[in-house]
Motif scaffolding. Structure first.
Motif, PDB file in Angstrom:
ATOM      1  N   SER A   1     -12.788  -3.056  -9.186  1.00 66.80           N
ATOM      2  CA  SER A   1     -11.963  -2.743  -8.021  1.00 66.80           C
ATOM      3  C   SER A   1     -11.017  -3.891  -7.714  1.00 66.80           C
ATOM      4  O   SER A   1     -11.122  -4.994  -8.259  1.00 66.80           O
TER       5      SER A   1
ATOM      6  N   LEU B   1       2.806   1.625  -3.428  1.00 67.15           N
ATOM      7  CA  LEU B   1       1.961   1.890  -4.594  1.00 67.15           C
ATOM      8  C   LEU B   1       1.868   3.382  -4.904  1.00 67.15           C
ATOM      9  O   LEU B   1       1.612   3.771  -6.053  1.00 67.15           O
ATOM     10  N   ALA B   2       2.093   4.215  -3.893  1.00 67.98           N
ATOM     11  CA  ALA B   2       1.980   5.663  -4.089  1.00 67.98           C
ATOM     12  C   ALA B   2       2.991   6.191  -5.101  1.00 67.98           C
ATOM     13  O   ALA B   2       2.799   7.269  -5.681  1.00 67.98           O
TER      14      ALA B   2
ATOM     15  N   TYR C   1       3.599   4.962  -7.991  1.00 64.03           N
ATOM     16  CA  TYR C   1       3.242   4.529  -9.346  1.00 64.03           C
ATOM     17  C   TYR C   1       1.946   5.220  -9.786  1.00 64.03           C
ATOM     18  O   TYR C   1       0.844   4.806  -9.386  1.00 64.03           O
ATOM     19  N   PRO C   2       2.041   6.283 -10.596  1.00 56.80           N
ATOM     20  CA  PRO C   2       0.840   7.006 -11.034  1.00 56.80           C
ATOM     21  C   PRO C   2      -0.168   6.104 -11.749  1.00 56.80           C
ATOM     22  O   PRO C   2      -1.383   6.335 -11.670  1.00 56.80           O
ATOM     23  N   GLU C   3       0.320   5.066 -12.441  1.00 59.64           N
ATOM     24  CA  GLU C   3      -0.591   4.196 -13.189  1.00 59.64           C
ATOM     25  C   GLU C   3      -1.525   3.413 -12.277  1.00 59.64           C
ATOM     26  O   GLU C   3      -2.549   2.883 -12.731  1.00 59.64           O
ATOM     27  N   ALA C   4      -1.195   3.355 -10.982  1.00 56.39           N
ATOM     28  CA  ALA C   4      -2.063   2.643 -10.035  1.00 56.39           C
ATOM     29  C   ALA C   4      -3.398   3.352  -9.854  1.00 56.39           C
ATOM     30  O   ALA C   4      -4.381   2.741  -9.420  1.00 56.39           O
ATOM     31  N   SER C   5      -3.460   4.623 -10.209  1.00 52.38           N
ATOM     32  CA  SER C   5      -4.702   5.385 -10.043  1.00 52.38           C
ATOM     33  C   SER C   5      -5.808   4.892 -10.974  1.00 52.38           C
ATOM     34  O   SER C   5      -6.973   5.285 -10.829  1.00 52.38           O
ATOM     35  N   ALA C   6      -5.455   4.037 -11.921  1.00 55.02           N
ATOM     36  CA  ALA C   6      -6.472   3.485 -12.832  1.00 55.02           C
ATOM     37  C   ALA C   6      -7.395   2.506 -12.116  1.00 55.02           C
ATOM     38  O   ALA C   6      -8.451   2.151 -12.654  1.00 55.02           O
ATOM     39  N   TYR C   7      -6.998   2.073 -10.922  1.00 56.26           N
ATOM     40  CA  TYR C   7      -7.783   1.065 -10.201  1.00 56.26           C
ATOM     41  C   TYR C   7      -8.172   1.584  -8.822  1.00 56.26           C
ATOM     42  O   TYR C   7      -7.453   2.378  -8.208  1.00 56.26           O
ATOM     43  N   ARG C   8      -9.301   1.089  -8.358  1.00 58.41           N
ATOM     44  CA  ARG C   8      -9.717   1.395  -6.987  1.00 58.41           C
ATOM     45  C   ARG C   8      -9.241   0.259  -6.084  1.00 58.41           C
ATOM     46  O   ARG C   8      -9.709  -0.869  -6.208  1.00 58.41           O
TER      47      ARG C   8
ATOM     48  N   GLN D   1       0.832  -1.209   0.000  1.00 56.92           N
ATOM     49  CA  GLN D   1       0.000   0.000   0.000  1.00 56.92           C
ATOM     50  C   GLN D   1       0.868   1.262   0.000  1.00 56.92           C
ATOM     51  O   GLN D   1       0.593   2.215  -0.738  1.00 56.92           O
TER      52      GLN D   1
END
Length: 655
Positions: free
Chosen positions: A541, A509-510, A512-519, A506
């Motif tokens: 999700s 993950l901050a 990696y901007p591409e992680a914002s594609a998922y909830r 958790q």
């Protein structure tokens, strides 16, 4: 609730008639409303008939999709009505309880399609309820959560604030009612083991107390956790001595759903926790009355010795990496302090026998103190045989807690659970080891159980694909996880072996901007059944969890991908450390079986219906070891297409 769902002939054996009715349910009634008839389900039904007829323990190993829950519910309900005593359904944890009783769950389905009114009530563990005393403390604080706690207090039923307004049972204070609280926030107001409910002035308006009175009156089913059932077993005699009712009512049969986890629950329930602040607060109650000087001096000496003991524990303890526990070396000096404390406790007990004859102390308070002292002596007695002991300390804002656990619980289980003449059903997809039930039977103390095993009816070769990702030391798995999530467009369950690994993911993950594609939904950020419901309803999700290796049942596209962050080997933990010390080959005897059992359960979360399709992705450094990789490959369902993808995406080969 004493009427039978079939025409009962008292001249014929009840179980045979119940079995005929259950056969009709599966062959005729349920297919008419769209249920699929499964041969495995019918086979299981006739096997359970033996357990109920002979009042024996049965290991019912049934693969995913066999519909085993419907089978054991039908027998449990029918037998409860015949005996006029409810059945107990004990689930592995609180989240599985919620799944069983949810509106679309199996109990609701049976009630609807069989036109049955089923009286099923929840017996939740105490830590699932608000402690009014703790709530009073935190709502007066000045921290950022104080307003949240004040709102919770204001939202409680009127009879909590004004006791004379209580007219009928009103459930309240359940963890599920506060889905947005994090586990950390809940720990500040939820009941814990150091609360002394017997002398609590708010106990008669407490949500836990009121719910307990309610579920004890269930006619058909009481549904609880393994931990709570074991707590009932261990406290049964003590509660009777105190003039209290047992935690659970007298019951006709028990079903241990996910029964392979019962031994752990039994150990947890038989664990003793000692804390200096709690000991001091309880023992000083004796000083509130007029007592002889010798007793008062012994109490003061015991308090001082408790401080010395816990200071010695603090000095000798070291943090365990990957665990919230601290281990200590039980040297001669520490044993001396333990024995000295035990001797003083024994002296107080002797003094109380004399003091009670003088009637100078409140009888009720003395009873509370005596029970607590007896518990302490039982725990300290285990230090006389350290080879049978597992012990560690934890630390919080109130200081150290000494945790004492016996290694072997099968003797007590054998005496207090399996010696009872009643049907006991162990239900799980993983009860046998290499086709044998001996390991389960021996570890639990079950003699001559009935057993059977049926495979899953699903076509895994068509429904599941698997990939193994051996990772080199130092490799960051987060980019790999994000790549894997692209394959299923989210819709994934990521299983972590420990809370520390989930937290690291958790935090990492901050970056990696591409992680914002998922909830991303994280266990611990809200009440667990609320998180599961959110995950199921928000199709794309991603649910990140530590405790959902077992029992999670989400058919459909919301769970199309199970990602194993790393292989679930046992933690670096005092319990497993003790087990390893007693094993000739710890890796083969302890680590591998634990990992294999949990991994099989985790894989089982993916395919929950005949129409499900999905991916299993298993990562980890341990997969670089040939013997581990071979074991993992063998754990996959037969016929599943599997690829091994080495550290770089190009290194692909077939399993």
């Amino acid at each position: 609730m004493t009427t039978y769902p079939f025409a009962f002939d008292p001249s014929k054996p009840f179980i045979e008639q119940a079995s005929d009715w259950i056969a009709d349910v599966f062959y005729e009634v349920l297919p008419e409303v769209g249920f699929e008839v499964r041969d495995e389900q019918i086979y299981m039904a006739f096997q359970l008939e033996r357990a109920y007829k002979e009042k024996k323990t049965i290991f019912a190993e049934a693969g995913v999709g066999t519909g085993k829950t419907l089978v054991y519910l039908l027998y449990a309900i029918a037998y409860a009505r015949y005996t006029r005593k409810p059945a107990v359904i004990a689930c592995a944890d609180e989240s599985l309880i919620e799944q069983l009783v949810k509106p679309e769950g199996d109990i609701a389905k049976l009630a609807q399609h069989l036109s049955l009114t089923i009286d099923a009530r929840l017996g939740k563990s105490p830590d699932q309820y608000i402690c009014l005393n703790k709530l009073d403390e935190v709502r007066g604080g000045l921290d950022e959560d104080a307003d949240v706690f004040r709102d919770i207090y204001q939202g409680l039923p009127d009879f909590v604030h004004f006791p004379d307004t209580l007219q009928s049972f009103t459930p309240y204070g359940n963890r599920k009612e506060y889905p947005d609280l994090t586990d950390g926030q809940w720990s500040r107001l939820g009941w814990d083991v150091f609360q002394d409910c017997l002398v609590c002035h708010q106990r008669h308006r407490c949500g836990q107390t009121l719910s307990r009175d309610h579920y004890r009156k269930a006619a058909d089913l009481v549904i609880c956790s393994h931990d709570f059932y074991m707590e009932h077993v261990w406290t049964y005699e003590a509660r009777k001595r105190e003039g209290q009712l047992p935690l659970l009512p007298e019951h006709s049969s028990v079903v241990f759903d996910e029964g392979h986890l019962l031994e752990t629950a039994a150990q947890n329930a038989l664990t003793y926790k000692l804390k200096h602040t709690q000991f001091e607060s309880i023992i000083t109650r004796l000083l509130e009355g007029e007592v002889r000087e010798s007793l008062a001096m012994t109490i003061e000496d015991a308090i001082s010795q408790s401080e010395v003991l816990f200071a010695a524990l603090d000095k000798n303890s070291q943090p365990v990496q990957g665990s919230n526990r601290k281990e200590f070396i039980l040297n001669e000096s520490l044993i001396r302090e333990v024995n000295r404390f035990g001797e003083l406790i024994g002296t107080i007990e002797e003094e109380l026998v004399f003091e009670s004859g003088l009637f100078s102390l409140d009888e009720y308070q003395v009873k509370i103190v005596e029970e607590h002292l007896e518990m302490i002596q039982t725990a300290l007695a285990l230090f006389k045989r350290p080879e049978l002991l597992i012990s560690w300390v934890t630390e919080d804002q109130d200081g150290l807690t000494l945790v004492v656990m016996p290694k072997m619980v099968k003797e007590i289980l054998k005496e207090r659970v399996f010696a009872q003449r009643m049907p006991i059903v162990f239900s799980s997809a993983t009860l046998s080891v290499e086709g044998s039930f001996d390991y389960m039977a021996q570890s639990l103390g079950v003699e001559n159980p009935l057993t059977f095993s049926v495979a899953s009816p699903y076509d895994y070769s068509d429904q599941m694909q698997a990939a193994l990702y051996p990772l080199q030391a130092g490799y960051n798995p987060i980019p790999r996880v994000l790549t894997l999530l692209e394959k299923s467009q989210g819709r994934a369950l990521i299983l972590f072996p420990s809370q520390e690994e989930l937290t690291a993911f958790q935090t990492g993950l901050a970056a990696y901007p591409e992680a914002s594609a998922y909830r991303f939904l994280y266990e611990g950020s809200a009440e667990i059944s609320h998180l599961i419901s959110t995950f199921q309803n928000d199709e794309e999700s991603v649910l990140c969890a530590v405790t959902l290796w077992e029992g999670l049942d989400i058919p459909g596209p919301s769970l199309s991908h199970v990602i194993i962050w790393s292989l679930p080997f046992p933690p670096n933990d005092p319990v497993f450390t003790a087990l390893r010390k007693d094993a000739a080959d710890p890796f083969t005897e302890i680590d591998m079986p634990h990992m294999a059992l949990r991994l099989r359960q985790g894989i089982g979360r993916l395919i929950r219906s005949r129409s499900d399709q999905g991916l299993i992705s298993i990562m980890g450094q341990d997969l670089t070891r040939p013997e581990v990789r071979t074991q993992v490959e063998q754990l996959l369902p037969a016929g599943v297409e599997c690829t091994v993808i080495e550290g770089n995406p190009e290194g692909i080969k077939t399993c």
